[in-house]
Design an enzyme around this catalytic site. Structure first.
Site: not given
Ligand code: BG6
Length: 536
Positions: A67, A181, A210-211, A249, A273, A373
């Site tokens: 946008r 996601k 789902d990375h 994290e 994840h 976190k």
């Molecule tokens: C994301 C979450 O999918 O994954 C984040 O929304 C998280 O909150 C992140 O920090 C963590 O990904 P990675 O690859 O940094 O472990």
């Protein structure tokens, strides 16, 4: 002591999914939400890395749509900054950067929902015209990937906008849609989103991100288990005492308070994840290494997750929220003080679960899963605790004191594999001593660990969906997670426990394991032992 496991790289043998050496077909990548953070931080740096490694199709272009009102030149300049700021791969010179940015085009969109519902001249009709013009001028043919990096609430609308203009139609070239996601916020919304997408695209055109599945070390869980003969025979309830999956994290919610308030750690990390990692650890060996068979095996795992009854949730799932604290002398905000977070928020920034997979292989073996976190260090790992051997022979007469051999599959950072076991302490007698064998990816020289997005984007171009979540697999995860969310919402007796930022979560999460005589691993301590640095 640390011995290194030397690793020889064999070519991945056979199998349809072995496409490492194929160049993808010519195509156009259309990115919706192209002015957003994800695109700058992850997607464009990944595309630049692929460009540098010459892994992009021979004829290729990227059309950003969002946008924000921008010209092609503005978009190119912004994305060049994104590469400089966020890419591990730095441009070698200006000419290289220019060659990359020449691939980029931009199309400003009005509000998505408005846009495609408009009776008059539809925004998507304009977009389609631009897609076709770029495809013609760049000689790309008619293969298109639509990447939805927009807020989740418009995923369905964008898909329907594409459908309304026949952009899903594969008569003249393949068409694929990548959906970021979060995929739904509970079972019902995930089902509805699947239905909306499947009303337009076929399942094999849909790539749900789902990375974590794109991470090299997560994929290695399958190779490690199934390509080696030594672990699989003991990979079951007879030899394994319990399994831990941790994603710790150090960061808080940063600028994502508004998103996180409606999400929380259970949805954000576990539903996607961490359940996927657990499935890689737990799945049966697939008949072949192909997308359908591998994803069928993850589905099997999720279908055997023991669902909690309403009365079991408080005892099996612990949620926490970080509170203001000092970390290394610095004041750190509590979650409730974060921007766009309510002062009485009950959102979970930490969650720990005791989970069972009720099947032949895993019956009775607890899987402890936690994500949080503002924990003391960043570490994602799956840890397998084996049942102890005959340690009574060596004076450990109380079986509760016997030590597990432990296999740590380190997902990130300091990617690697550690096997901890017992040896005879040198010297008189037969005392036991803990030792470990370590393998670190960093020991491999000249090996580039591709980012998750590099791998995933190329796989979508190659038409290889194995590392993407299938619709039924996602729904199955939500079937397990949704009753927990419902109980948290409806039952005020279920606690939300505070933990000071920079600590390992609420003590109640330790009690979850203590009942079974187990304890969490504290990766930070291990790092310190190895002389590594620890954030705290
Ligand atoms: C994301 C979450 O999918 O994954 C984040 O929304 C998280 O909150 C992140 O920090 C963590 O990904 P990675 O690859 O940094 O472990």
């Amino acid at each position: 002591m640390s011995a290194f496991l030397l690793m020889a790289f064999n070519e991945f043998g056979g199998g349809k999914e072995n496409m490492a050496n194929h160049k993808p077909d010519d195509c156009l990548l259309v990115i919706f939400g192209a002015s957003g953070d994800l695109v700058k931080r992850k997607l464009i740096p990944a595309l630049f890395a692929l460009f540098q490694q010459k892994l992009l199709p021979e004829h290729f272009a990227i059309l950003g749509a969002a946008r924000t009102q921008m010209t092609d030149a503005d978009f190119r300049a912004e994305m060049a900054d994104a590469v400089r700021d966020f890419s591990e791969h730095k441009p070698r010179d200006d000419a290289e950067m220019e060659a990359f940015t020449r691939l980029l085009h931009y199309h400003p969109l009005r509000d998505y929902v408005e846009a495609w519902r408009r009776d008059e001249v539809s925004e998507f009709a304009h977009l389609k015209a631009q897609i076709e013009a770029i495809a013609a001028s760049e000689g790309l043919g008619a293969n298109y990937i639509f990447y939805l990096a927009t807020p989740a609430k418009v995923f369905g609308d964008v898909a329907e906008g594409l459908g309304a203009h026949g952009l899903q139609n594969q008569d003249h070239g393949w068409r694929r849609i990548i959906v970021e996601k979060p995929f739904g916020e509970d079972l019902d919304s995930a089902r509805k989103l699947n239905q909306r997408l499947l009303a337009i695209f076929e399942e094999d055109q849909i790539y749900r991100i789902d990375h974590y599945l794109g991470k090299e070390t997560v994929q290695n869980l399958l190779v490690f288990r199934f390509a080696n003969g030594i672990f699989e025979p003991v990979w079951n309830r007879q030899y394994i005492d319990h399994v831990e999956v941790t994603a710790a994290e150090t960061i808080g919610v940063e600028e994502r308070g508004a998103f996180y308030e409606g999400t929380g750690a259970l949805r954000d990390m576990v539903q996607s994840h961490l359940l996927q990692i657990a499935a890689m650890v737990a799945m049966e060996q697939p008949e072949s290494f192909e997308a359908q068979t591998v994803r069928n095996q993850s589905l099997e795992v999720f279908q055997h997750l023991r669902h909690y009854g309403p009365d079991e949730i408080a005892a099996s799932v612990v949620r926490g929220q970080y509170m203001a604290s000092k970390i290394r002398g610095q004041d750190v905000k509590g979650y409730r003080e974060e921007d766009k977070v309510g002062p009485d928020s009950r959102t979970d920034t930490y969650v720990a679960l005791r989970v069972f997979i009720d099947n032949e292989r895993w019956g009775g073996v607890p899987f402890y899963i936690r994500a949080g976190k503002r924990l003391p260090t960043r570490a994602t790992e799956a840890v397998i605790y084996f049942k102890p051997g005959a340690q009574h022979l060596f004076g450990i007469d109380n079986p509760l004191r016997a030590k597990s051999d432990t296999l740590i599959l380190r997902i990130q950072p300091d990617e690697g594999i550690v096997l901890k076991f017992q040896m005879k302490a040198p010297g008189p007698g037969f005392d036991l001593q803990d030792v470990q064998m370590d393998f670190h990816y960093s020991d491999l020289t000249d090996v580039h660990l591709p980012s998750a997005y590099e791998r995933l984007v190329v796989d979508a171009m190659l038409g290889s969906p194995m590392l993407y979540a299938r619709g039924d697999v996602i729904e199955s995860c939500w079937e397990f997670i949704t009753p927990i969310l419902d109980a948290w919402r409806d039952d005020p007796k279920i606690g939300l426990y505070g933990y000071p930022a920079g600590t390992w979560g609420p003590p109640e999460a330790d009690d979850l394991l203590a009942r079974d005589g187990a304890t969490w691993r504290y990766p930070c301590k291990n790092l310190a032992e190895r002389g590594g640095t620890c954030v705290l």
